[in-house]
Structure formats: structure tokens, C-alpha cells
Write an enzyme that holds these catalytic residues in place. Structure first.
Site, PDB file in Angstrom:
ATOM      1  N   ARG A  98       0.846  -1.125  -0.071  1.00 36.39           N
ATOM      2  CA  ARG A  98       0.008  -0.038  -0.052  1.00 36.39           C
ATOM      3  C   ARG A  98       1.064   1.126   0.136  1.00 36.39           C
ATOM      4  O   ARG A  98       1.723   1.329   0.923  1.00 36.39           O
ATOM      5  CB  ARG A  98      -0.907   0.165   1.282  1.00 36.39           C
ATOM      6  CG  ARG A  98      -1.650   1.329   1.293  1.00 36.39           C
ATOM      7  CD  ARG A  98      -2.773   1.221   2.298  1.00 36.39           C
ATOM      8  NE  ARG A  98      -3.978   0.634   1.830  1.00 36.39           N
ATOM      9  CZ  ARG A  98      -5.016   0.641   2.086  1.00 36.39           C
ATOM     10  NH1 ARG A  98      -5.510   1.319   3.312  1.00 36.39           N
ATOM     11  NH2 ARG A  98      -6.150   0.048   1.462  1.00 36.39           N
ATOM     12  N   HIS A 125      -7.052   0.710  -6.839  1.00 36.73           N
ATOM     13  CA  HIS A 125      -7.491  -0.250  -5.754  1.00 36.73           C
ATOM     14  C   HIS A 125      -7.880  -1.600  -5.926  1.00 36.73           C
ATOM     15  O   HIS A 125      -9.423  -1.841  -5.847  1.00 36.73           O
ATOM     16  CB  HIS A 125      -8.172   0.443  -4.536  1.00 36.73           C
ATOM     17  CG  HIS A 125      -8.278   0.047  -3.073  1.00 36.73           C
ATOM     18  ND1 HIS A 125      -7.488  -0.999  -3.036  1.00 36.73           N
ATOM     19  CD2 HIS A 125      -8.955   0.326  -1.917  1.00 36.73           C
ATOM     20  CE1 HIS A 125      -7.554  -1.582  -1.523  1.00 36.73           C
ATOM     21  NE2 HIS A 125      -8.447  -0.645  -1.084  1.00 36.73           N
ATOM     22  N   GLN A 128      -9.791  -4.162  -3.834  1.00 40.55           N
ATOM     23  CA  GLN A 128     -11.134  -3.752  -3.215  1.00 40.55           C
ATOM     24  C   GLN A 128     -11.954  -4.236  -4.228  1.00 40.55           C
ATOM     25  O   GLN A 128     -13.334  -4.655  -4.236  1.00 40.55           O
ATOM     26  CB  GLN A 128     -10.958  -2.323  -2.960  1.00 40.55           C
ATOM     27  CG  GLN A 128     -12.521  -1.622  -2.823  1.00 40.55           C
ATOM     28  CD  GLN A 128     -12.934  -2.001  -1.358  1.00 40.55           C
ATOM     29  OE1 GLN A 128     -12.230  -1.946  -0.445  1.00 40.55           O
ATOM     30  NE2 GLN A 128     -14.119  -2.489  -1.376  1.00 40.55           N
ATOM     31  N   ASP A 218     -17.637   6.838  -2.501  1.00 39.28           N
ATOM     32  CA  ASP A 218     -16.175   6.711  -1.429  1.00 39.28           C
ATOM     33  C   ASP A 218     -15.913   8.033  -0.908  1.00 39.28           C
ATOM     34  O   ASP A 218     -16.585   9.111  -1.310  1.00 39.28           O
ATOM     35  CB  ASP A 218     -14.944   6.374  -2.299  1.00 39.28           C
ATOM     36  CG  ASP A 218     -14.012   6.024  -1.425  1.00 39.28           C
ATOM     37  OD1 ASP A 218     -13.671   5.813  -0.333  1.00 39.28           O
ATOM     38  OD2 ASP A 218     -12.702   5.864  -2.307  1.00 39.28           O
ATOM     39  N   CYS A 258     -16.497   1.454  -0.054  1.00 42.24           N
ATOM     40  CA  CYS A 258     -15.209   0.469   0.114  1.00 42.24           C
ATOM     41  C   CYS A 258     -14.949   0.459   1.582  1.00 42.24           C
ATOM     42  O   CYS A 258     -14.292  -0.367   2.160  1.00 42.24           O
ATOM     43  CB  CYS A 258     -14.221   0.760  -0.604  1.00 42.24           C
ATOM     44  SG  CYS A 258     -13.566   2.479  -0.636  1.00 42.24           S
ATOM     45  N   ARG A 286     -13.525  -8.803   1.108  1.00 45.32           N
ATOM     46  CA  ARG A 286     -12.568  -8.503   0.988  1.00 45.32           C
ATOM     47  C   ARG A 286     -11.485  -9.667   1.313  1.00 45.32           C
ATOM     48  O   ARG A 286     -10.682 -10.250   0.580  1.00 45.32           O
ATOM     49  CB  ARG A 286     -11.982  -7.440   1.846  1.00 45.32           C
ATOM     50  CG  ARG A 286     -12.491  -6.042   1.523  1.00 45.32           C
ATOM     51  CD  ARG A 286     -11.998  -5.524   0.040  1.00 45.32           C
ATOM     52  NE  ARG A 286     -10.429  -5.639  -0.132  1.00 45.32           N
ATOM     53  CZ  ARG A 286      -9.749  -4.546   0.381  1.00 45.32           C
ATOM     54  NH1 ARG A 286     -10.150  -3.579   0.991  1.00 45.32           N
ATOM     55  NH2 ARG A 286      -8.457  -4.668   0.216  1.00 45.32           N
TER      56      ARG A 286
HETATM   57  N1   CP Z   1     -11.229  -0.404   1.798  1.00 44.81           N
HETATM   58  C1   CP Z   1     -10.161  -0.590   2.643  1.00 44.81           C
HETATM   59  O1   CP Z   1      -9.246  -0.714   1.563  1.00 44.81           O
HETATM   60  O2   CP Z   1     -10.173  -0.463   3.781  1.00 44.81           O
HETATM   61  P1   CP Z   1      -8.804  -0.134   4.343  1.00 44.81           P
HETATM   62  O3   CP Z   1      -8.262   1.098   3.922  1.00 44.81           O
HETATM   63  O4   CP Z   1      -9.354  -0.285   5.852  1.00 44.81           O
HETATM   64  O5   CP Z   1      -7.577  -1.180   4.136  1.00 44.81           O
HETATM   65  N1  NVA Z   2     -10.209   6.584  -1.849  1.00 42.38           N
HETATM   66  C1  NVA Z   2      -9.758   5.974  -0.388  1.00 42.38           C
HETATM   67  C2  NVA Z   2      -9.978   4.614  -0.277  1.00 42.38           C
HETATM   68  C3  NVA Z   2      -9.559   4.005   1.035  1.00 42.38           C
HETATM   69  C4  NVA Z   2      -9.633   2.576   1.086  1.00 42.38           C
HETATM   70  C5  NVA Z   2      -8.280   6.402  -0.132  1.00 42.38           C
HETATM   71  O1  NVA Z   2      -7.496   6.563  -1.064  1.00 42.38           O
HETATM   72  O2  NVA Z   2      -7.983   6.733   0.892  1.00 42.38           O
END
Ligand code: CP
Ligand code: NVA
Length: 301
Positions: A98, A125, A128, A218, A258, A286
Site C-alpha cells: 500500500r 485499488h 477492493q 467513497d 469501500c 475482501r
Molecule cells: N477499503 C479499504 O481498503 O479499507 P482499509 O483502508 O481499511 O484497508
Molecule cells: N479512496 C480512499 C480509499 C480508502 C480505502 C483512499 O485512498 O483513502
């Protein structure tokens, strides 16, 4: 597919991964297929669902997962990405990352002899979205649906566009000017859509939610966008998923997010905690989808 950096990397395996996700959910795949395998999980940003689903997923498949915060790695002190990637491949069987910058994950993958999985970047992502597609299929018994995404055309929206175009779903992104999804992603989605027959649209008109089978949103302030917070809240204020929006969607529409969510910003409490919301099943999925991705990438590697 060696790496999963963009949803488009899984173009040829997308149906197989969806089917595997369903099988894992129904416990139809027995045993410990990843026994003896280790996944390194590098985090440059916070996470609840991604971290826990990958960690538990590896455990359930018979393998192990290592949580590595970027601050605890030498990369946080300046060791270059290629060196880190080359070394990791000598210890582990896969790396989930990440990261803030998508390009960093791309660079890592170039030097990695083991599969690299994008656990969220500023651009995409994909993990997801595999869970999202499973959730839509479970609820609608088909992917012949219209998904309306309201709000910021962000990383989640980008991966959803590619997935919609690959699976032949119709998708409308409803966002204010300046918040459109990534241009290259739109072009790629339109190219895939020509083949799959899906109808992809980007509009600022809220009315485009009319009749949608899936209403998705989101956060308006993604991780890393905090400096623009007040401008974003102002620009996006008309794009909230609330009861008025839900009256325009199909009466049997499902609501997806998400997570994490900010009630009162991109979605109201009434809607996310209401009867049309499937967000908890979506979050559970997930785990099943991540197991399918791990199985596909690490078992055969
Ligand atoms: N939806 C998602 O990726 O959540 P987290 O940021 O908690 O991993
Ligand atoms: N769009 C959000 C998704 C979190 C899972 C972010 O990038 O923070």
C-alpha cells in the site's frame, strides 16, 4: 498475470478470480494450498480491511504474512526501491504494497522476482474491486447492471471503471468538474468496453443516477488529499449519497462503499446504515477475494 498492480493486469483472469472468490466464501477449496509461503505486506498508509483480510487470508490458506510499516524498513531511511525489491524476493513468496505513489509500486515490481500486489495507491485499488464485483454478483445474480459512482473519481473509482469495462457492466461516474477519474484509465476502460459492450459515462449531472442498480461512493478526502480538505468538501457537497439520491436510483438498488466512510459527507447515516446498504457484506468479501488473488498469484508462482 505475474503482478496485480492495476485491475487491467487481471483482464484475462478476472472471471476465474471472481469464481475462486465465491468458492472460498462457500468453503469449497479445502486444505492449506499456500502452506510454507510467506507474504510481505508493506504499508505506507493506514489500513484496517486490507491489512486484516490479507493477513487472515494468508493464515487460512496455510501461509504467513509479515506486516511491515514503511517507517520500520530501511526504505523509510532512503534505501532505494530496487534494492528492497531484490532482497524481499530472496525471503518471501509475494509482496503486497500500500503506497502513496502508484509509480513506486510499478518500480518495485520491475525488480521483484516474486508477485507484487497493489494494496492501494493514489491511482488504483484493484483488490477492493474484486470484492465489490463479488458483492454485486451475489446481490444482483448478474453483472448485467448499471453502477453509478458518485463523488470523487479516485483510486477506487478508477479500478471500478476498468472492472466494469472488463465484466461488461454499465458504469456512470457522476462527479463535479475537476474530480473526473484518471484520463488513461478512462481511455483503457473505453477500449475494453468496446469489446464487452459496457456503457461507460462520465458526467457532472446528478440525474444520471436514475434507475441505477448499484449506487457506489467513497470518501471525498482520500489518504494524502488532506491538504485540500476544505475545497473538496465544498466542491463535492452536491454529490452526497442520501435519501433523495436513492429515490432516483432503482427501488431495489444496493448501496456500496469501500469504507472507511464519513457519515454526513459522501453518504448519510440513514443510507449507509439503511436497508439498501450492503457495505458489511462488501467488507467481508475482501477476505474471500483476497484469498482468491493470493491463491492465483502465489500458488502457481
Ligand atoms: N477499503 C479499504 O481498503 O479499507 P482499509 O483502508 O481499511 O484497508
Ligand atoms: N479512496 C480512499 C480509499 C480508502 C480505502 C483512499 O485512498 O483513502
Amino acid at each position: 498475470m505475474k503482478h496485480l498492480l492495476s485491475f487491467s493486469d487481471a483482464k484475462n483472469e478476472a472471471y476465474e478470480i471472481l469464481e475462486l472468490s465465491g468458492k472460498f466464501k462457500e468453503r469449497l477449496i479445502a486444505g492449506k494450498p499456500l502452506e510454507g509461503k510467506t507474504l510481505a505486506m508493506i504499508f505506507e498508509k493506514s489500513s484496517t480491511r486490507t491489512r486484516v483480510s490479507f493477513e487472515v487470508g494468508m493464515y487460512q490458506l496455510g501461509g504467513e504474512a509479515l506486516y511491515l510499516s514503511i517507517n520500520d524498513l530501511q526504505i523509510g531511511r532512503g534505501e532505494i526501491i530496487p534494492d528492497t525489491a531484490r532482497v524481499m524476493g530472496r525471503y518471501v513468496d509475494g509482496v503486497m504494497i500500500r503506497a502513496i505513489e502508484h509509480d513506486d509500486v510499478e518500480e518495485f515490481s520491475k525488480y521483484s522476482k516474486v508477485p507484487v500486489i497493489n494494496g492501494l495507491t493514489n491511482k488504483e485499488h484493484p483488490c477492493q474491486v474484486f470484492a465489490d464485483i463479488l458483492t454485486i454478483y451475489e446481490n444482483k445474480k448478474s453483472l448485467n447492471v448499471h453502477l453509478a459512482f458518485l463523488g470523487d473519481g479516485n483510486n477506487v473509482c478508477n479500478s471500478l471503471l476498468l472492472a466494469s469495462a472488463i465484466f461488461g457492466m454499465d458504469m456512470t461516474v457522476i462527479c463535479p468538474p475537476g474530480y473526473e477519474p484518471n484520463k488513461e484509465i478512462i481511455e483503457l476502460a473505453l477500449k475494453y468496453a468496446k469489446k464487452s459492450g459496457s456503457n461507460i459515462k462520465i458526467t457532472e449531472k446528478i440525474g444520471a443516477v436514475k434507475g441505477a442498480d448499484v449506487v457506489y461512493t467513497d470518501v471525498w478526502v482520500s489518504m494524502g488529499d488532506e491538504n485540500d480538505e476544505s475545497k473538496r468538501l465544498k466542491d463535492l457537497r452536491n454529490y452526497q449519497v442520501n435519501e433523495n439520491i436513492m429515490k432516483e436510483a432503482h427501488p431495489k438498488a444496493i448501496v456500496m462503499h469501500c469504507l472507511p466512510a464519513v457519515r454526513g459527507q459522501e453518504i448519510t447515516k440513514e443510507v449507509i446504515d439503511g436497508p439498501q446498504s450492503v457495505v458489511w457484506d462488501q467488507a467481508e468479501n475482501r477476505l474471500h477475494a483476497q484469498k482468491a488473488i493470493l491463491y492465483k498469484l502465489l500458488k502457481e508462482y
